[in-house]
Design a protein around this motif. Sequence first.
Motif, PDB file in Angstrom:
ATOM      1  N   SER A   1       0.832  -1.210   0.000  1.00 38.28           N
ATOM      2  CA  SER A   1       0.000   0.000   0.000  1.00 38.28           C
ATOM      3  C   SER A   1       0.865   1.258   0.000  1.00 38.28           C
ATOM      4  CB  SER A   1      -0.920   0.006   1.219  1.00 38.28           C
ATOM      5  OG  SER A   1      -1.819  -1.079   1.180  1.00 38.28           O
TER       6      SER A   1
ATOM      7  N   ASN B   1       1.119   4.232  -2.979  1.00 39.93           N
ATOM      8  CA  ASN B   1       0.889   5.644  -2.658  1.00 39.93           C
ATOM      9  C   ASN B   1       2.121   6.493  -2.959  1.00 39.93           C
ATOM     10  OD1 ASN B   1       0.724   7.788   0.102  1.00 39.93           O
ATOM     11  ND2 ASN B   1      -0.772   7.838  -1.527  1.00 39.93           N
TER      12      ASN B   1
ATOM     13  N   VAL C   1       2.578   9.729  -5.181  1.00 40.73           N
ATOM     14  CA  VAL C   1       3.111  10.947  -4.552  1.00 40.73           C
ATOM     15  C   VAL C   1       4.329  11.464  -5.316  1.00 40.73           C
ATOM     16  CG1 VAL C   1       4.316  11.806  -2.505  1.00 40.73           C
ATOM     17  CG2 VAL C   1       2.209  10.510  -2.244  1.00 40.73           C
TER      18      VAL C   1
ATOM     19  N   VAL D   1       0.882  14.674  -0.973  1.00 43.14           N
ATOM     20  CA  VAL D   1       0.023  14.200   0.113  1.00 43.14           C
ATOM     21  C   VAL D   1       0.269  12.705   0.345  1.00 43.14           C
ATOM     22  CG1 VAL D   1      -2.347  13.969   0.919  1.00 43.14           C
ATOM     23  CG2 VAL D   1      -1.707  15.924  -0.511  1.00 43.14           C
ATOM     24  N   PHE D   2       0.744  12.367   1.545  1.00 45.39           N
ATOM     25  CA  PHE D   2       1.068  10.980   1.895  1.00 45.39           C
ATOM     26  C   PHE D   2      -0.099  10.350   2.666  1.00 45.39           C
ATOM     27  CE2 PHE D   2       4.916  13.419   1.443  1.00 45.39           C
ATOM     28  CZ  PHE D   2       5.756  12.605   0.706  1.00 45.39           C
ATOM     29  N   ASN D   3      -1.224  10.152   1.980  1.00 46.10           N
ATOM     30  CA  ASN D   3      -2.436   9.663   2.645  1.00 46.10           C
ATOM     31  C   ASN D   3      -2.250   8.301   3.309  1.00 46.10           C
ATOM     32  OD1 ASN D   3      -4.123  11.848   2.109  1.00 46.10           O
ATOM     33  ND2 ASN D   3      -4.685  11.070   0.100  1.00 46.10           N
ATOM     34  N   THR D   4      -1.664   7.365   2.572  1.00 50.15           N
ATOM     35  CA  THR D   4      -1.511   6.000   3.101  1.00 50.15           C
ATOM     36  C   THR D   4      -0.622   5.991   4.334  1.00 50.15           C
ATOM     37  OG1 THR D   4      -1.786   5.063   0.879  1.00 50.15           O
ATOM     38  CG2 THR D   4      -0.773   3.658   2.541  1.00 50.15           C
ATOM     39  N   TYR D   5       0.483   6.709   4.280  1.00 47.71           N
ATOM     40  CA  TYR D   5       1.389   6.772   5.421  1.00 47.71           C
ATOM     41  C   TYR D   5       0.685   7.356   6.646  1.00 47.71           C
ATOM     42  CZ  TYR D   5       5.231   8.301   8.405  1.00 47.71           C
ATOM     43  OH  TYR D   5       6.043   8.509   9.480  1.00 47.71           O
ATOM     44  N   ILE D   6      -0.064   8.424   6.445  1.00 46.79           N
ATOM     45  CA  ILE D   6      -0.773   9.071   7.556  1.00 46.79           C
ATOM     46  C   ILE D   6      -1.799   8.122   8.162  1.00 46.79           C
ATOM     47  CG2 ILE D   6      -2.350  10.943   8.170  1.00 46.79           C
ATOM     48  CD1 ILE D   6      -0.968  12.628   5.992  1.00 46.79           C
ATOM     49  N   ASN D   7      -2.579   7.439   7.309  1.00 48.22           N
ATOM     50  CA  ASN D   7      -3.603   6.509   7.799  1.00 48.22           C
ATOM     51  C   ASN D   7      -2.984   5.344   8.564  1.00 48.22           C
ATOM     52  OD1 ASN D   7      -5.641   8.044   6.649  1.00 48.22           O
ATOM     53  ND2 ASN D   7      -5.663   6.877   4.747  1.00 48.22           N
TER      54      ASN D   7
ATOM     55  N   ASN E   1      -1.750   6.538  11.950  1.00 49.92           N
ATOM     56  CA  ASN E   1      -2.853   6.778  12.894  1.00 49.92           C
ATOM     57  C   ASN E   1      -3.430   5.476  13.449  1.00 49.92           C
ATOM     58  OD1 ASN E   1      -2.624   9.555  12.582  1.00 49.92           O
ATOM     59  ND2 ASN E   1      -4.193   9.668  10.993  1.00 49.92           N
TER      60      ASN E   1
END
Length: 253
Positions: free
Chosen positions: A61, A65, A69, A123-129, A132
Amino acid sequence: MIKFFRKIRQKLLVENRFNKYLVYAIGEIILVVIGILIALQINNWNEERKNANEEKQVLTSLHANLVHVQKQSKQFLEEENQLKMWIINLLGINKEIHKNFNQTITDSIFKVAVWDLQSDQPVFNTYINLKNTNKLSLIKSDAINQKFTDLELNQSKLKAMIDDRLSVHQIRIDDILEKDINFLAIVSSSVKGIDISNEKSTNYFELIKNERVRNLLGMKLALTQDVINFRMVLDKNISELIYLIEKELKSKQ
Protein backbone atom coordinates in the motif's frame (compact mmCIF):
# COMPACT_ATOMS: atom_id res chain seq x y z
CA MET A 1 -7.77 -40.75 26.25
CA ILE A 2 -8.19 -39.06 29.64
CA LYS A 3 -10.15 -42.10 30.98
CA PHE A 4 -7.36 -44.37 29.74
CA PHE A 5 -4.65 -42.51 31.70
CA ARG A 6 -6.93 -42.32 34.75
CA LYS A 7 -7.38 -46.11 34.74
CA ILE A 8 -3.60 -46.59 34.62
CA ARG A 9 -3.12 -44.28 37.61
CA GLN A 10 -5.87 -46.05 39.59
CA LYS A 11 -4.42 -49.47 38.79
CA LEU A 12 -0.96 -48.43 39.99
CA LEU A 13 -2.39 -47.06 43.24
CA VAL A 14 -4.51 -50.16 43.86
CA GLU A 15 -1.49 -52.43 43.32
CA ASN A 16 0.49 -50.19 45.75
CA ARG A 17 3.16 -49.53 43.14
CA PHE A 18 3.79 -45.97 44.28
CA ASN A 19 7.26 -45.57 42.75
CA LYS A 20 6.00 -46.48 39.31
CA TYR A 21 2.98 -44.23 39.83
CA LEU A 22 5.27 -41.31 40.69
CA VAL A 23 7.39 -41.89 37.58
CA TYR A 24 4.24 -42.12 35.51
CA ALA A 25 2.82 -38.91 37.01
CA ILE A 26 6.03 -37.02 36.31
CA GLY A 27 6.05 -38.34 32.75
CA GLU A 28 2.44 -37.27 32.30
CA ILE A 29 3.29 -33.77 33.54
CA ILE A 30 6.22 -33.59 31.12
CA LEU A 31 3.93 -34.63 28.25
CA VAL A 32 1.43 -31.92 29.21
CA VAL A 33 4.21 -29.31 29.35
CA ILE A 34 5.56 -30.43 25.97
CA GLY A 35 2.05 -30.22 24.53
CA ILE A 36 1.62 -26.69 25.86
CA LEU A 37 4.99 -25.63 24.45
CA ILE A 38 4.15 -27.10 21.06
CA ALA A 39 0.80 -25.31 21.08
CA LEU A 40 2.50 -22.02 21.99
CA GLN A 41 5.07 -22.48 19.25
CA ILE A 42 2.37 -23.18 16.68
CA ASN A 43 0.50 -20.10 17.87
CA ASN A 44 3.71 -18.02 17.54
CA TRP A 45 4.26 -19.34 14.03
CA ASN A 46 0.71 -18.45 13.08
CA GLU A 47 1.07 -14.97 14.60
CA GLU A 48 4.39 -14.39 12.83
CA ARG A 49 2.89 -15.54 9.53
CA LYS A 50 -0.10 -13.25 10.07
CA ASN A 51 2.19 -10.29 10.86
CA ALA A 52 4.36 -11.06 7.84
CA ASN A 53 1.31 -11.04 5.56
CA GLU A 54 0.06 -7.79 7.09
CA GLU A 55 3.54 -6.24 6.76
CA LYS A 56 3.58 -7.18 3.09
CA GLN A 57 0.14 -5.56 2.60
CA VAL A 58 1.32 -2.42 4.41
CA LEU A 59 4.46 -2.16 2.28
CA THR A 60 2.47 -2.77 -0.92
CA SER A 61 0.00 0.00 0.00
CA LEU A 62 2.81 2.39 0.88
CA HIS A 63 4.61 1.65 -2.37
CA ALA A 64 1.50 2.35 -4.46
CA ASN A 65 0.89 5.64 -2.66
CA LEU A 66 4.54 6.72 -2.90
CA VAL A 67 4.57 6.11 -6.66
CA HIS A 68 1.56 8.41 -6.94
CA VAL A 69 3.11 10.95 -4.55
CA GLN A 70 6.32 10.94 -6.59
CA LYS A 71 4.33 12.09 -9.64
CA GLN A 72 2.90 14.93 -7.56
CA SER A 73 6.35 15.86 -6.31
CA LYS A 74 7.87 16.01 -9.78
CA GLN A 75 4.91 18.04 -11.07
CA PHE A 76 5.36 20.60 -8.27
CA LEU A 77 9.09 20.73 -8.95
CA GLU A 78 8.46 21.37 -12.63
CA GLU A 79 6.05 24.19 -11.81
CA GLU A 80 8.54 25.75 -9.37
CA ASN A 81 11.30 25.65 -11.99
CA GLN A 82 8.99 27.20 -14.56
CA LEU A 83 8.17 30.02 -12.13
CA LYS A 84 11.87 30.50 -11.46
CA MET A 85 12.57 30.88 -15.18
CA TRP A 86 9.65 33.30 -15.64
CA ILE A 87 11.10 35.55 -12.93
CA ILE A 88 14.63 35.32 -14.35
CA ASN A 89 13.40 36.15 -17.85
CA LEU A 90 11.23 38.98 -16.60
CA LEU A 91 14.23 40.52 -14.83
CA GLY A 92 16.31 40.07 -17.99
CA ILE A 93 19.06 38.19 -16.16
CA ASN A 94 18.97 34.88 -18.03
CA LYS A 95 22.60 34.31 -19.00
CA GLU A 96 21.56 31.87 -21.73
CA ILE A 97 19.63 34.58 -23.58
CA HIS A 98 21.50 37.21 -25.57
CA LYS A 99 21.60 40.53 -23.72
CA ASN A 100 20.30 42.42 -26.77
CA PHE A 101 17.23 40.19 -26.93
CA ASN A 102 14.08 42.17 -26.16
CA GLN A 103 11.19 39.96 -25.10
CA THR A 104 7.64 41.18 -25.10
CA ILE A 105 6.25 41.49 -21.57
CA THR A 106 2.53 40.94 -21.73
CA ASP A 107 -0.01 41.15 -18.93
CA SER A 108 -0.16 37.36 -18.75
CA ILE A 109 3.64 37.01 -18.57
CA PHE A 110 3.86 39.56 -15.79
CA LYS A 111 1.00 37.85 -13.94
CA VAL A 112 2.70 34.45 -14.03
CA ALA A 113 6.04 35.81 -12.80
CA VAL A 114 4.72 38.11 -10.10
CA TRP A 115 1.34 36.74 -9.03
CA ASP A 116 1.61 32.95 -9.38
CA LEU A 117 2.82 30.79 -6.50
CA GLN A 118 2.83 27.02 -5.91
CA SER A 119 1.97 26.27 -2.29
CA ASP A 120 0.87 22.63 -2.58
CA GLN A 121 2.80 19.69 -1.18
CA PRO A 122 2.71 15.95 -1.94
CA VAL A 123 0.02 14.20 0.11
CA PHE A 124 1.07 10.98 1.90
CA ASN A 125 -2.44 9.66 2.65
CA THR A 126 -1.51 6.00 3.10
CA TYR A 127 1.39 6.77 5.42
CA ILE A 128 -0.77 9.07 7.56
CA ASN A 129 -3.60 6.51 7.80
CA LEU A 130 -1.24 3.67 8.71
CA LYS A 131 0.48 5.83 11.29
CA ASN A 132 -2.85 6.78 12.89
CA THR A 133 -3.85 3.09 13.12
CA ASN A 134 -0.41 2.04 14.44
CA LYS A 135 0.09 -0.27 11.45
CA LEU A 136 3.55 1.14 10.73
CA SER A 137 4.84 -0.88 13.70
CA LEU A 138 4.50 -3.97 11.48
CA ILE A 139 7.41 -2.78 9.32
CA LYS A 140 10.55 -4.54 10.52
CA SER A 141 13.06 -2.80 8.27
CA ASP A 142 15.04 -0.21 10.24
CA ALA A 143 16.13 1.45 6.98
CA ILE A 144 12.53 2.00 5.86
CA ASN A 145 11.43 3.26 9.27
CA GLN A 146 14.35 5.71 9.37
CA LYS A 147 13.55 6.98 5.88
CA PHE A 148 9.96 7.67 6.90
CA THR A 149 11.29 9.63 9.89
CA ASP A 150 13.46 11.63 7.47
CA LEU A 151 10.42 12.09 5.22
CA GLU A 152 8.39 13.69 8.02
CA LEU A 153 11.27 16.00 8.88
CA ASN A 154 11.86 17.04 5.26
CA GLN A 155 8.15 17.60 4.68
CA SER A 156 8.02 19.80 7.79
CA LYS A 157 10.98 21.84 6.54
CA LEU A 158 9.38 22.23 3.12
CA LYS A 159 6.11 23.42 4.65
CA ALA A 160 7.96 25.99 6.76
CA MET A 161 9.80 27.28 3.68
CA ILE A 162 6.61 27.48 1.61
CA ASP A 163 4.87 29.34 4.45
CA ASP A 164 7.79 31.79 4.70
CA ARG A 165 7.66 32.49 0.98
CA LEU A 166 3.90 32.98 1.07
CA SER A 167 4.20 35.36 4.02
CA VAL A 168 6.88 37.47 2.32
CA HIS A 169 4.87 37.41 -0.90
CA GLN A 170 1.72 38.68 0.80
CA ILE A 171 3.49 41.37 2.81
CA ARG A 172 6.05 42.65 0.30
CA ILE A 173 5.76 41.34 -3.26
CA ASP A 174 2.01 41.78 -3.62
CA ASP A 175 2.76 45.45 -3.02
CA ILE A 176 3.83 45.63 -6.69
CA LEU A 177 0.39 44.49 -7.81
CA GLU A 178 -1.32 47.06 -5.63
CA LYS A 179 0.80 50.16 -6.29
CA ASP A 180 2.73 49.80 -9.53
CA ILE A 181 0.41 48.33 -12.14
CA ASN A 182 -3.16 48.26 -13.39
CA PHE A 183 -4.33 45.05 -11.74
CA LEU A 184 -7.44 44.81 -13.94
CA ALA A 185 -5.17 44.25 -16.93
CA ILE A 186 -3.50 41.41 -15.07
CA VAL A 187 -6.70 39.58 -14.21
CA SER A 188 -8.11 40.04 -17.72
CA SER A 189 -5.85 37.23 -18.93
CA SER A 190 -7.66 34.74 -16.68
CA VAL A 191 -11.12 36.28 -16.19
CA LYS A 192 -13.21 36.16 -19.34
CA GLY A 193 -15.71 38.85 -20.34
CA ILE A 194 -13.66 41.82 -19.09
CA ASP A 195 -13.29 44.89 -21.34
CA ILE A 196 -10.09 46.78 -20.43
CA SER A 197 -9.87 48.90 -23.57
CA ASN A 198 -10.40 52.08 -21.53
CA GLU A 199 -8.01 51.00 -18.76
CA LYS A 200 -4.56 52.49 -18.35
CA SER A 201 -1.84 50.17 -19.60
CA THR A 202 1.33 49.38 -17.68
CA ASN A 203 4.80 49.96 -19.14
CA TYR A 204 6.39 46.78 -17.83
CA PHE A 205 9.81 47.55 -19.34
CA GLU A 206 10.03 50.76 -17.34
CA LEU A 207 8.61 49.09 -14.25
CA ILE A 208 11.22 46.32 -14.33
CA LYS A 209 13.95 48.98 -14.27
CA ASN A 210 12.69 50.20 -10.88
CA GLU A 211 15.15 49.15 -8.18
CA ARG A 212 12.47 48.44 -5.58
CA VAL A 213 10.53 46.21 -7.98
CA ARG A 214 13.70 44.37 -9.03
CA ASN A 215 14.67 43.78 -5.41
CA LEU A 216 11.23 42.44 -4.53
CA LEU A 217 11.27 40.09 -7.52
CA GLY A 218 14.81 39.11 -6.54
CA MET A 219 13.46 38.17 -3.11
CA LYS A 220 10.79 36.02 -4.72
CA LEU A 221 13.44 34.40 -6.92
CA ALA A 222 15.66 33.59 -3.91
CA LEU A 223 12.75 32.18 -1.90
CA THR A 224 11.58 30.13 -4.89
CA GLN A 225 15.06 28.63 -5.23
CA ASP A 226 14.99 27.72 -1.52
CA VAL A 227 11.63 26.02 -2.01
CA ILE A 228 13.01 24.15 -5.04
CA ASN A 229 15.95 22.92 -2.95
CA PHE A 230 13.64 21.59 -0.23
CA ARG A 231 11.34 20.00 -2.83
CA MET A 232 14.35 18.25 -4.37
CA VAL A 233 15.37 16.82 -0.98
CA LEU A 234 11.83 15.52 -0.40
CA ASP A 235 11.67 14.10 -3.94
CA LYS A 236 14.93 12.23 -3.36
CA ASN A 237 13.55 10.96 -0.06
CA ILE A 238 10.49 9.57 -1.86
CA SER A 239 12.64 7.85 -4.50
CA GLU A 240 14.80 6.23 -1.82
CA LEU A 241 11.72 4.95 0.02
CA ILE A 242 10.29 3.46 -3.17
CA TYR A 243 13.60 1.66 -3.78
CA LEU A 244 13.84 0.33 -0.21
CA ILE A 245 10.24 -0.91 -0.20
CA GLU A 246 10.65 -2.61 -3.59
CA LYS A 247 13.79 -4.30 -2.26
CA GLU A 248 12.01 -5.42 0.92
CA LEU A 249 9.00 -6.77 -0.99
CA LYS A 250 11.30 -8.68 -3.35
CA SER A 251 13.05 -10.32 -0.39
CA LYS A 252 9.67 -11.57 0.89
CA GLN A 253 8.69 -13.34 -2.33
